[in-house]
Design a protein around this motif. Structure first.
Motif, short mmCIF file in Angstrom:
data_model
loop_
_atom_site.label_atom_id
_atom_site.label_comp_id
_atom_site.label_asym_id
_atom_site.label_seq_id
_atom_site.Cartn_x
_atom_site.Cartn_y
_atom_site.Cartn_z
N ASN A 70 5.50 16.08 16.21
CA ASN A 70 6.79 16.14 16.11
C ASN A 70 7.24 16.81 14.97
N SER A 71 8.59 16.80 14.59
CA SER A 71 9.11 17.92 13.61
C SER A 71 8.81 17.37 12.28
N GLU A 72 8.59 15.87 12.08
CA GLU A 72 8.59 15.20 10.79
C GLU A 72 6.93 15.86 10.49
N CYS A 115 -5.78 23.11 7.49
CA CYS A 115 -5.79 22.15 6.85
C CYS A 115 -4.52 21.35 6.64
N CYS A 116 -3.35 22.06 6.11
CA CYS A 116 -2.11 21.21 5.91
C CYS A 116 -1.69 20.59 7.21
N VAL A 117 -1.85 21.46 8.36
CA VAL A 117 -1.38 20.55 9.58
C VAL A 117 -2.39 19.12 9.83
N TYR A 118 -3.62 19.20 9.62
CA TYR A 118 -4.27 18.05 9.57
C TYR A 118 -4.10 16.83 8.66
N VAL A 119 -3.78 17.40 7.48
CA VAL A 119 -3.32 16.30 6.68
C VAL A 119 -2.16 15.68 6.91
N SER A 120 -0.96 16.59 7.17
CA SER A 120 0.32 15.94 7.67
C SER A 120 -0.05 14.94 8.70
N CYS A 121 -0.61 15.19 9.71
CA CYS A 121 -1.11 14.15 11.03
C CYS A 121 -1.71 13.11 10.50
N ARG A 159 0.72 10.73 8.66
CA ARG A 159 2.01 10.37 9.58
C ARG A 159 1.38 9.49 10.76
N ASP A 160 -0.14 9.33 10.29
CA ASP A 160 -1.07 8.28 11.38
C ASP A 160 -0.94 8.79 12.91
N TRP A 161 -0.84 10.19 12.87
CA TRP A 161 -1.22 10.71 14.27
C TRP A 161 -2.77 11.06 14.53
N PRO A 162 -3.39 10.62 15.12
CA PRO A 162 -4.86 10.63 15.31
C PRO A 162 -5.32 11.93 15.72
N TYR A 172 -10.42 22.13 2.86
CA TYR A 172 -9.62 20.72 3.08
C TYR A 172 -9.89 20.05 1.59
N GLN A 173 -11.19 20.07 1.35
CA GLN A 173 -11.31 19.48 0.08
C GLN A 173 -10.46 19.78 -1.23
N GLU A 174 -10.85 21.32 -1.08
CA GLU A 174 -10.18 21.74 -2.27
C GLU A 174 -8.73 21.61 -2.34
N MET A 175 -8.02 21.85 -1.18
CA MET A 175 -6.46 21.61 -1.06
C MET A 175 -6.11 20.22 -1.45
N ILE A 176 -7.03 19.25 -1.09
CA ILE A 176 -6.58 17.59 -1.15
C ILE A 176 -6.75 17.48 -2.95
N LYS A 177 -7.55 18.20 -3.43
CA LYS A 177 -7.85 17.78 -4.96
C LYS A 177 -6.31 18.83 -5.80
N ILE A 178 -6.37 19.78 -5.22
CA ILE A 178 -5.31 20.74 -6.04
C ILE A 178 -3.93 20.04 -5.60
N LEU A 179 -3.40 19.73 -4.46
CA LEU A 179 -2.12 19.19 -4.23
C LEU A 179 -2.03 17.69 -4.59
N ASN A 180 -3.54 17.14 -5.01
CA ASN A 180 -3.50 15.57 -5.46
C ASN A 180 -2.77 14.62 -4.47
N ILE A 181 -3.14 14.86 -3.23
CA ILE A 181 -2.61 13.94 -2.12
C ILE A 181 -3.79 13.13 -1.54
N GLN A 182 -3.38 12.33 -0.89
CA GLN A 182 -4.47 11.36 -0.41
C GLN A 182 -4.28 11.18 1.29
N ALA A 183 -5.11 10.80 2.04
CA ALA A 183 -5.05 10.89 3.51
C ALA A 183 -5.47 9.39 3.77
N PRO A 184 -4.81 8.81 4.66
CA PRO A 184 -5.48 7.39 5.05
C PRO A 184 -6.52 7.97 6.37
#
Lengths: 187, 443
Positions: B84-86, B118-124, B127-130, B151-163
């Motif tokens: 979805n657009s979100e 990886c950006c698509v993956y993290v956003s999914c 937003r709880d999209w499996p 993916y690991q590098e991106m997470i570290k740099i942007l300092n985000i967490q993914a459930p």
């Protein structure tokens, strides 16, 4: 060492990596010719020498820098390094054993319980990271000790750190965190 | 060579040829001799400009082409995955942020594409999209290790967490890939995707409870669960005869090798539970258990409790022999074991003794185990991870060098054993020459 439980945890040191310098140039071809237990790798520019007692493999560069791996304790690493330096001395090089430093220690340990990795990571973000699709263990980096602990769901740990003391402290540090997230083994 | 489509401004003829003057390219009209156009001496230098794009002022005037391409790629991937657009907006934001960072601005185009994935993956995930990393790798046609690293590098740099994503959520999307509905295959092999999903989810949950899922890649487990679910929903002889290979061929999915092992492991667990079903008369084998899967899954909680209880009593019955075989490092065990051995003539009294002894024995086993801690716990409990049950035997370690201080004396004789005598050295050199010459002669 483990004050908060009545069983002692066995931390088994499996590998100690140390470096030292001989302060002189080494002729790798001469070492390859006159030394036994030696493998010459001209494409990389080093010679691998294996000692029997203690069981150590050394990478020798022509600049005189040597890396020893395979020892199971810091003292053993030092003994192996000195033995190696004596060997090179006997081969005719003007070797001076200097700048010995233990660079890395790898140890394994096993918890008496299984660990729920998802809970453990959630409780310890962002120090702990766990990506089940990439690696089956959760990684926990202890900054002040410069140690890294990898926790597996069966309760096994592998700890790497700059020396044996830091490895032991790392296990002690992480034990209570793991205890909180334990999983009953039989389910 | 005739340069097509050009007209000489002098005479209007289209007879224009390439007539290079020394190293300068020139287009000359054959009829009147006038030079139509000259080479690129005054234009851009060969091999691009001296100053790279990122250091010019064009950066502020024109957005980077690769950034635009990357954003387009993100949108494309979101459309393929029907997100979805979100999620799409979130992915675009992350990509813009990550792109500006040092570690991603001067990397290969492939890595930039992987970053988009990886950006698509993290956003999914946020937003709880499996979705799994495997899906993203196959979309990008990239090595999963590379994708994981980025993916690991991106997470570290942007300092985000993914459930976390659980397999049970992903399996629905996975089952939809299988083309085994009534319109694709024959009637006795067809299955409705919703029913199949439900059963596969139950199987995956059972696998999660019995140590099959942890530490493994998700895709083979999902494949194994789908296959077993499909077989068990209608265990006629057509379905039972079909191997995993043929099933994947039928459903037009790519078979994963580890799935075969997962099927075996799942069947083992199902057998253990199937034995507890009170109405089953025959012995539960791996082939027979497929018919019972429906019943097992329906009553799995009860069956689990029963199986654990049966296992415990079996362990207690084995306890007198087990404690006799244990090493004498356990102080209390031998005395208790001799007590119990005296009374083993009467089975019931042995069982009475053991419950009190067994717990103490177990604790001592835990504290006194030095040789093989892992296999013991794998064999003691009903369900254990396969890596523990089939633990790799450590080769007998050489006795550790006792009391090493590091500063001991090193005797000459030991050092001499590492050095060749001059005769040996000469012989070695000759042999090397002989080997190398014969090697070059042969090749």
């Amino acid at each position: 060492m483990d004050s908060n439980n009545d069983e002692a945890l066995d931390i088994i040191v499996t590998n100690v990596v140390a470096t030292f310098r001989t302060r002189c140039h080494l002729n790798l071809r001469k070492i390859a010719l006159e030394g036994t237990n030696v493998i010459y790798k001209p494409e990389v520019g080093k010679v691998l020498m294996k000692l029997r007692k203690p069981m150590i493999t050394a990478s020798i560069w022509s600049s005189g820098k040597i890396i020893c791996t395979g020892a199971t304790s810091e003292e053993e690493a030092k003994l192996g390094a000195r033995r190696l330096a004596r060997c090179l001395q006997k081969l005719g090089f003007k070797v001076r054993f200097s700048a010995f430093k233990v660079v890395n220690v790898l140890a394994v340990c096993s918890m008496p319980f299984a660990v729920h990795l998802v809970d453990f990571t959630k409780n310890n973000r962002p120090i702990a990271s766990y990506e089940p699709e990439l690696h089956p263990a959760a990684t926990y980096r202890i900054k002040n000790l410069k140690a890294t602990v990898q926790v597996f769901s069966t309760g096994s740990l592998t700890v790497t750190g700059p020396n044996v003391q830091s490895v032991a402290s790392a296990v002690e540090y992480i034990y209570p965190l793991l205890y909180e997230c334990q999983k009953p083994r039989c389910k | 060579m005739f340069a097509a489509g050009l007209k000489c401004p002098g005479c209007g003829s289209s007879n224009i040829v390439d007539d290079d003057l020394y190293c300068q390219a020139q287009l000359v009209c054959v009829d009147c001799g006038s030079v139509v156009s000259e080479g690129t001496l005054a234009d851009d230098p060969v091999g691009g400009t001296d100053v790279s794009y990122s250091r010019t002022t064009a950066v502020t005037k024109k957005p980077c082409l690769n950034l635009i391409k990357g954003l387009e790629r993100v949108k494309e991937m979101c459309r393929i995955l029907r997100l979805n657009s979100e999620i799409e907006d979130l992915a675009l934001t992350y990509f813009r942020q990550a792109y500006q960072q040092e570690s991603f601005i001067n990397v290969t185009l492939q890595k930039k594409e992987v970053l988009a994935g990886c950006c698509v993956y993290v956003s999914c995930r946020q937003r709880d999209w499996p979705i799994t990393l495997g899906t993203i790798s196959s979309l990008l046609d990239a090595d999963p290790t590379l994708v994981g690293g980025v993916y690991q590098e991106m997470i570290k740099i942007l300092n985000i967490q993914a459930p976390f994503v659980s397999i049970a959520d992903v399996i629905e999307a996975h089952v939809q890939e299988y083309k085994i509905s009534a319109q694709h295959v024959a009637k006795e092999l067809a299955e409705d995707s919703k029913v199949l999903t439900k059963r596969a989810v139950a199987l995956v949950e059972l696998a999660g409870d019995s140590w099959i899922v942890t530490g493994r890649r998700p895709l083979p487990i999902m494949m194994a669960a789908t296959y077993l679910a499909w077989q068990s929903l209608n265990p006629n002889k057509h379905r039972l005869k079909l191997s995993l290979d043929k099933f994947c061929h039928l459903a037009k999915v790519q078979k994963r090798k580890p799935a075969v092992m997962r099927i075996t492991e799942l069947k083992e667990v199902l057998c253990k539970l199937g034995r507890e079903l009170p109405w089953v008369r025959e012995t539960v084998t791996q082939d027979y258990v497929v018919r019972l899967v429906g019943d097992i899954l329906e009553h799995r909680h009860t069956l689990l409790t029963r199986a654990l209880r049966t296992h415990e009593t079996a362990m207690q019955a084995d306890c007198p022999q087990a404690s006799a075989l244990n090493s004498p490092t356990e102080e209390v065990a031998p005395s208790q074991c001799s007590e119990s051995r005296d009374q083993t003539a009467d089975a019931s009294s042995a069982l009475q003794l053991c419950p009190t002894d067994r717990t103490e024995n177990q604790e001592e086993e835990d504290s006194h185990q030095t040789e093989d801690p892992e296999p013991n716990w794998g064999k003691r409990v009903l369900f254990a991870p396969p890596c523990v049950v089939h633990a790799k035997r450590r080769r007998a370690e050489p006795p550790p060098v006792q009391n090493v201080t590091g500063d001991e004396e090193i005797s000459d004789s030991e050092i001499d054993s590492y050095i060749r005598t001059p005769q040996e050295a000469r012989a070695f050199a000759l042999m090397q020459k002989a080997v190398s010459s014969s090697g070059s002669g042969n090749s």
